[in-house]
Design a protein around this motif. Sequence first.
Motif, mmCIF file in Angstrom:
data_model
loop_
_atom_site.group_PDB
_atom_site.id
_atom_site.type_symbol
_atom_site.label_atom_id
_atom_site.label_comp_id
_atom_site.label_asym_id
_atom_site.label_seq_id
_atom_site.Cartn_x
_atom_site.Cartn_y
_atom_site.Cartn_z
ATOM 1 N N GLY A 78 0.778 -1.240 0.000
ATOM 2 C CA GLY A 78 0.000 0.000 0.000
ATOM 3 C C GLY A 78 0.806 1.285 0.000
ATOM 4 N N MET A 79 2.060 1.233 -0.435
ATOM 5 C CA MET A 79 2.878 2.453 -0.482
ATOM 6 C C MET A 79 2.182 3.524 -1.323
ATOM 7 S SD MET A 79 5.864 3.641 0.683
ATOM 8 C CE MET A 79 7.225 2.491 0.789
ATOM 9 N N GLU A 80 1.470 3.099 -2.370
ATOM 10 C CA GLU A 80 0.769 4.048 -3.238
ATOM 11 C C GLU A 80 -0.420 4.711 -2.536
ATOM 12 O OE1 GLU A 80 -1.197 0.137 -3.464
ATOM 13 O OE2 GLU A 80 0.885 0.739 -3.642
ATOM 14 N N SER A 81 -0.840 4.172 -1.397
ATOM 15 C CA SER A 81 -1.954 4.751 -0.629
ATOM 16 C C SER A 81 -1.467 5.746 0.425
ATOM 17 C CB SER A 81 -2.752 3.639 0.053
ATOM 18 O OG SER A 81 -3.368 2.818 -0.916
ATOM 19 N N LEU A 82 -0.170 6.057 0.391
ATOM 20 C CA LEU A 82 0.417 7.015 1.328
ATOM 21 C C LEU A 82 0.876 8.263 0.569
ATOM 22 C CD1 LEU A 82 2.659 4.556 3.372
ATOM 23 C CD2 LEU A 82 0.411 5.445 4.016
ATOM 24 N N THR A 83 0.996 9.364 1.293
ATOM 25 C CA THR A 83 1.534 10.577 0.681
ATOM 26 C C THR A 83 2.982 10.321 0.265
ATOM 27 O OG1 THR A 83 2.139 11.376 2.889
ATOM 28 C CG2 THR A 83 0.057 12.199 1.951
ATOM 29 N N PRO A 84 3.473 11.059 -0.730
ATOM 30 C CA PRO A 84 4.858 10.875 -1.179
ATOM 31 C C PRO A 84 5.868 11.238 -0.082
ATOM 32 C CG PRO A 84 3.606 12.186 -2.759
ATOM 33 C CD PRO A 84 2.748 12.038 -1.539
ATOM 34 N N ILE A 85 7.070 10.710 -0.226
ATOM 35 C CA ILE A 85 8.142 10.983 0.726
ATOM 36 C C ILE A 85 8.657 12.408 0.499
ATOM 37 C CG2 ILE A 85 10.490 10.346 1.405
ATOM 38 C CD1 ILE A 85 9.824 7.477 0.650
ATOM 39 N N SER A 86 8.741 13.191 1.569
ATOM 40 C CA SER A 86 9.250 14.563 1.478
ATOM 41 C C SER A 86 10.787 14.547 1.496
ATOM 42 C CB SER A 86 8.743 15.397 2.662
ATOM 43 O OG SER A 86 9.338 14.922 3.864
ATOM 44 N N ARG A 87 11.397 15.684 1.195
ATOM 45 C CA ARG A 87 12.860 15.785 1.209
ATOM 46 C C ARG A 87 13.410 15.547 2.612
ATOM 47 N NH1 ARG A 87 14.963 20.748 -2.184
ATOM 48 N NH2 ARG A 87 16.833 19.982 -1.192
ATOM 49 N N ASN B 2 -6.998 2.870 1.299
ATOM 50 C CA ASN B 2 -6.975 1.598 2.033
ATOM 51 C C ASN B 2 -5.863 0.689 1.519
ATOM 52 O OD1 ASN B 2 -9.147 1.764 3.964
ATOM 53 N ND2 ASN B 2 -10.538 1.809 2.223
ATOM 54 N N GLY B 3 -5.647 -0.394 2.235
ATOM 55 C CA GLY B 3 -4.698 -1.409 1.793
ATOM 56 C C GLY B 3 -3.284 -1.239 2.313
ATOM 57 N N VAL B 4 -3.085 -0.371 3.295
ATOM 58 C CA VAL B 4 -1.746 -0.155 3.836
ATOM 59 C C VAL B 4 -1.460 -1.213 4.901
ATOM 60 C CG1 VAL B 4 -0.224 1.455 5.061
ATOM 61 C CG2 VAL B 4 -1.868 2.328 3.381
ATOM 62 N N VAL B 5 -0.326 -1.895 4.755
ATOM 63 C CA VAL B 5 0.130 -2.894 5.723
ATOM 64 C C VAL B 5 1.528 -2.477 6.153
ATOM 65 C CG1 VAL B 5 0.704 -5.324 6.123
ATOM 66 C CG2 VAL B 5 -1.214 -4.721 4.631
#
Length: 159
Positions: A53-62, A89-92
Amino acid sequence: MVKTVRLEPIAQESAVETNGNLLSVLLHRDLSVLKECGGRGMCATCHIYVNRGMESLTPISRREQRTLAIITSCHANSRLACQARVMGNGVVVELPPGMYVNSVQDIEPLIGRRADQDLLHPLTGAVLVEKGKLITRSMLRQIENSKDLNLNDYFQHST
């Protein structure tokens, strides 16, 4: 809208509001997360692995990228729970094995015992004492003399 996050290896699910961070999920479950920098993305104490579920999270900041770069146990699926906001949804997630050391005083009562789990440096995630190893007074002095374990100075000078 509420999203569901699954915590491994404890196989528990937890609800979080859309745009809520993963740190709130971990704290809600009373997991041992120190949040030493106060959720500013500057320490390793809320380091997690996103198994799905990485795609269900906000992007990584600097800032998060810079902090992850110094964590010795960092993987491609690493995130800081304080910085990762849940958008779908779907984050593990999974916590790295070990216990982050907040201060030398955390270790003093453990002298003479074997470490139940790896004891980890809160800024880098480096293993200070390996699981199963005897915690000795000389090991404690070595950790005390570590110039980069002075967390108060680190967080006062970092913004």
